[in-house]
Write an enzyme that holds these catalytic residues in place. Structure first.
Site: not given
Length: 349
Positions: A58, A213
């Site tokens: 990323g 999450y």
């Protein structure tokens, strides 16, 4: 007489504004001090990375991109693993130009695909002589309900299983390059997480973006602080008129830039102070104890075994964690980046 009246009138007018100005000044000053505290400062290490290879997931935006830029300045060979190759190529070109380091490369990596992860890892093993640092930076947060290519919950699949598989596949290369480092970006949100081994992919209970999450173990990880990146694009933070007009100015003061947000990752990647340290959790650049559930050895081992089965490592004889990491509660997650959870403080898939 007119002079006295004018002075009195001036005093009345000034008094009218003194309190609001004082309040604003106080609030502004507190906000600046808070930002300084939350930022945690910069990595002061002058260490270079000449001859060393760094893999960052990323890395095309946000914290990952700034981490890649800094480590490229230090002379490292930088492999940027990203899903969006167009953005990745653009970022790599920009970093090469800014740092004058020609050894910055964009590579295809989709953490929502076991096939893509295996292909990426195989390329690294075949083409790279060494891997000195692996920074598991990519992640998603509170995204809409969805599944990965392999049918896993998107957050669990990308943030945990994807990095878990990648790290295990590169583990031999990391060992060959020892002393080497694995850095997992995590989140303070792990403190409200919990494991549900009966429904890891949110197929039985109502989907909750926040809980999806936060669940998990965060070990050998770093919470970078509150950073202005694309990670929070699904949180609807600035969708109301109130938050846009009233909260935004304070948000800007309290939240740090991606460059500052990258400092904890850089610190753990290069600092001499943490050489040989393993199984640790950092809040920005301070080592701290993670939440108690992150230190549950039984849960960590069970998570390892479940993850190994899900990503296919069981068939390759890698069901159990390496012997050297079984003796410490924190260690089983050494190669399971971000714990189970999507406690990732960065984006850029």
């Amino acid at each position: 007489m007119n002079v006295i009246f004018s002075i009195q009138r001036y005093s009345v007018v000034m008094n009218k504004y003194i309190l609001p100005v004082s309040v604003f000044g106080t609030v502004f000053g507190v906000a600046v001090l808070l930002k300084e505290h939350m930022t945690g400062g910069r990595c002061t290490s002058k260490a270079t990375l000449t001859g060393k290879t760094v893999v960052i997931t990323g890395a095309n935006t946000g914290i990952g991109k700034e981490t890649a830029r800094d480590l490229a300045k230090r002379g490292g060979r930088i492999i940027m693993g990203c899903r969006d190759m167009e953005k990745c190529e653009t970022a790599a070109k920009e970093i090469r130009g800014n740092t004058l380091n020609p050894h910055v490369y964009a590579c295809q990596l989709d953490l929502a695909s076991m096939k893509s992860i295996r292909e990426f890892a195989e390329k690294i093993k075949q083409k790279e002589q060494r891997v000195d640092v692996l920074i598991n930076n990519a992640g998603v947060m509170r995204c809409p309900e969805g599944k990965t290519e392999d049918g896993f919950d998107m957050q669990f699949g990308v943030n945990h299983l994807g990095h878990f598989l990648l790290t295990n596949l590169l583990l031999d290369k990391l060992k060959e390059s020892a002393p080497s480092r694995v850095i997992n970006l995590s989140s303070l949100a792990h403190i409200v997480g919990k494991m549900d081994f009966e429904d890891l992919h949110w197929e039985k209970k109502k989907f909750d973006t926040k809980q999806a999450y936060c669940t998990g173990v965060t070990v050998n990880a770093v919470h970078p602080g509150v950073v202005a990146t694309e990670l929070g694009r699904h949180t609807n933070l600035h969708q109301s008129q109130f938050s846009t007009t009233v909260l935004s100015p304070f948000f800007t003061l309290l939240v740090k830039s991606p460059e500052l947000g990258a400092q904890p990752s850089i610190y753990l990647a290069v600092s001499e102070e943490v050489e040989g340290l393993t199984g640790a959790y950092y809040d920005v650049m301070t080592e701290k104890e993670p939440w108690p559930q992150a230190l549950d050895e039984d849960v960590a081992l069970r998570l390892w075994e479940v993850s190994s089965r899900l990503v296919g490592l069981e068939e390759e004889g890698q069901l159990k964690p390496p012997t050297e990491v079984q003796s410490r509660a924190a260690q089983p997650a050494l190669t399971q980046p971000s714990g189970q959870s999507a406690d990732v403080g960065a984006e850029g898939l």
